[in-house]
Design a protein around this motif. Structure first.
Motif, mmCIF file in Angstrom:
data_model
loop_
_atom_site.group_PDB
_atom_site.id
_atom_site.type_symbol
_atom_site.label_atom_id
_atom_site.label_comp_id
_atom_site.label_asym_id
_atom_site.label_seq_id
_atom_site.Cartn_x
_atom_site.Cartn_y
_atom_site.Cartn_z
ATOM 1 N N GLU A 160 -9.617 -28.975 -8.091
ATOM 2 C CA GLU A 160 -10.055 -28.941 -9.497
ATOM 3 C C GLU A 160 -10.590 -27.558 -9.839
ATOM 4 O O GLU A 160 -11.186 -26.915 -8.981
ATOM 5 N N PRO A 161 -10.427 -27.071 -11.066
ATOM 6 C CA PRO A 161 -9.602 -27.660 -12.096
ATOM 7 C C PRO A 161 -8.117 -27.463 -11.815
ATOM 8 O O PRO A 161 -7.660 -26.344 -11.599
ATOM 9 N N CYS A 162 -7.414 -28.608 -11.823
ATOM 10 C CA CYS A 162 -5.993 -28.564 -11.465
ATOM 11 C C CYS A 162 -5.160 -28.180 -12.674
ATOM 12 O O CYS A 162 -4.435 -29.006 -13.250
ATOM 13 N N VAL A 163 -5.295 -26.936 -13.074
ATOM 14 C CA VAL A 163 -4.450 -26.357 -14.115
ATOM 15 C C VAL A 163 -3.719 -25.183 -13.484
ATOM 16 O O VAL A 163 -4.141 -24.645 -12.464
ATOM 17 N N GLU A 164 -2.620 -24.789 -14.096
ATOM 18 C CA GLU A 164 -1.884 -23.616 -13.614
ATOM 19 C C GLU A 164 -2.842 -22.424 -13.534
ATOM 20 O O GLU A 164 -3.784 -22.311 -14.317
ATOM 21 N N ARG A 165 -2.552 -21.566 -12.574
ATOM 22 C CA ARG A 165 -3.419 -20.408 -12.376
ATOM 23 C C ARG A 165 -2.610 -19.110 -12.390
ATOM 24 O O ARG A 165 -1.390 -19.126 -12.177
ATOM 25 N N VAL A 166 -3.324 -18.000 -12.564
ATOM 26 C CA VAL A 166 -2.784 -16.665 -12.257
ATOM 27 C C VAL A 166 -3.745 -16.071 -11.236
ATOM 28 O O VAL A 166 -4.970 -16.173 -11.396
ATOM 29 N N THR A 167 -3.191 -15.481 -10.188
ATOM 30 C CA THR A 167 -4.070 -14.905 -9.167
ATOM 31 C C THR A 167 -3.603 -13.511 -8.759
ATOM 32 O O THR A 167 -2.399 -13.216 -8.748
ATOM 33 N N LEU A 168 -4.551 -12.665 -8.456
ATOM 34 C CA LEU A 168 -4.199 -11.404 -7.794
ATOM 35 C C LEU A 168 -3.800 -11.734 -6.361
ATOM 36 O O LEU A 168 -4.216 -12.768 -5.816
ATOM 37 N N THR A 169 -2.984 -10.894 -5.782
ATOM 38 C CA THR A 169 -2.457 -11.165 -4.446
ATOM 39 C C THR A 169 -3.289 -10.453 -3.386
ATOM 40 O O THR A 169 -4.107 -9.581 -3.692
ATOM 41 N N ILE A 170 -3.042 -10.820 -2.145
ATOM 42 C CA ILE A 170 -3.863 -10.301 -1.036
ATOM 43 C C ILE A 170 -3.903 -8.774 -0.997
ATOM 44 O O ILE A 170 -4.996 -8.182 -0.904
ATOM 45 N N PRO A 171 -2.745 -8.080 -1.143
ATOM 46 C CA PRO A 171 -2.847 -6.607 -1.059
ATOM 47 C C PRO A 171 -3.748 -6.013 -2.136
ATOM 48 O O PRO A 171 -4.497 -5.058 -1.867
ATOM 49 N N VAL A 172 -3.701 -6.578 -3.344
ATOM 50 C CA VAL A 172 -4.508 -6.017 -4.442
ATOM 51 C C VAL A 172 -5.982 -6.320 -4.216
ATOM 52 O O VAL A 172 -6.841 -5.444 -4.312
ATOM 53 N N LEU A 173 -6.286 -7.549 -3.855
ATOM 54 C CA LEU A 173 -7.692 -7.932 -3.634
ATOM 55 C C LEU A 173 -8.275 -7.150 -2.462
ATOM 56 O O LEU A 173 -9.465 -6.838 -2.434
ATOM 57 N N SER A 174 -7.451 -6.766 -1.518
ATOM 58 C CA SER A 174 -7.918 -6.021 -0.329
ATOM 59 C C SER A 174 -7.911 -4.512 -0.567
ATOM 60 O O SER A 174 -8.378 -3.755 0.282
ATOM 61 N N SER A 175 -7.387 -4.087 -1.733
ATOM 62 C CA SER A 175 -7.233 -2.636 -1.964
ATOM 63 C C SER A 175 -8.554 -1.964 -2.321
ATOM 64 O O SER A 175 -8.700 -0.746 -2.180
#
Ligand code: 6PG
Length: 229
Positions: A160-175
């Motif tokens: 929850e909340p079970c709605v569609e998401r947009v997420t940054l990806t591992i390389p960007v979050l780790s940059s």
């Protein structure tokens, strides 16, 4: 205490953990950094205190690590949380507020954000952790964990909340040279232990995010860190 590539900072209470993150945010605002905010419920207090400690964010650029595909005034919106607890309390607004237009739908919003992120650099990434070990909208054992090209992608929520998401990806979050996890409450103790007390693995996405160029800190209250200490 350093565990599997992170520096663990344990405070007695959720308020103290929020206060420690607020100091980091205030400092980042003074430096005019590019900051990726997190969503969920935990960071709200840190945002409120951050706005109190530094009301002038006019030199910062704000991004989000993920967003739910709802309108910005929906109570589930991560942007909405930041607007209520941070932006509406500032004396000087950020130079740029790059929110994810979740209301456009996951595919459109992700493609748009992926383009916006091209050439951008993040200085500080703030993340939370779900009880299942997810972070941003990177859920255990899901395909988004494999993405290495796109910077922002659609994701299917597994909690929850079970709605569609947009997420940054591992390389960007780790940059970012500075990655901070803010996590409180005994309900997160297992996830924290698996994310930072064991070798990284797809079952615990938070274990896969470490700053590639700088430092990764976990700012936790004693309850959330109880599995590590
Ligand atoms: C989201 C968040 C998510 C959050 C964790 C923890 O969009 O849900 O970005 O990654 O940080 O789910 O959420 P709480 O702080 O509500 O426990």
């Amino acid at each position: 205490m350093t565990l599997y590539g992170v520096e663990l900072v344990v405070l007695e209470s959720p308020e103290e953990a929020a206060s420690a993150v607020a100091d980091e945010l205030a400092e980042a605002a003074r430096k005019g950094l590019s900051i990726a905010l997190t969503g969920g419920k935990t960071p709200g207090r840190a945002y409120e205190l951050g706005a109190e400690r530094e009301p002038d964010w006019s030199r910062t650029t704000l991004w989000w690590g993920d967003e739910r595909c709802v309108p910005p005034d929906d109570e589930r919106s991560n942007f909405g949380l930041a607007r209520k607890t941070l932006l509406d309390r500032l004396a000087a607004q950020p130079r740029e507020v790059r929110r994810i237009r979740g209301e456009a739908g996951a595919e459109t919003a992700a493609a748009e954000y992926d383009r916006e992120l091209e050439g951008a650099s993040l200085d500080l990434v703030l993340l939370g952790i779900g009880p299942d070990g997810h972070t941003a909208s990177l859920f255990p054992d899901q395909p988004p964990l494999e993405e290495r090209e796109r910077r922002a992608i659609p994701a299917e929520a597994k909690l929850e909340p079970c709605v569609e998401r947009v997420t940054l990806t591992i390389p960007v979050l780790s940059s970012a040279p500075d990655v901070i996890f803010l996590v409180t409450g005994e309900g997160k103790a297992d996830a924290v232990e698996q994310a930072f007390g064991r070798p990284p693995g797809l079952a615990t996405p938070a274990s896969l995010i470490r700053s590639a160029t700088g430092r990764t800190r976990v700012i936790a209250d004693a309850a959330a860190a109880s599995g590590l200490t």
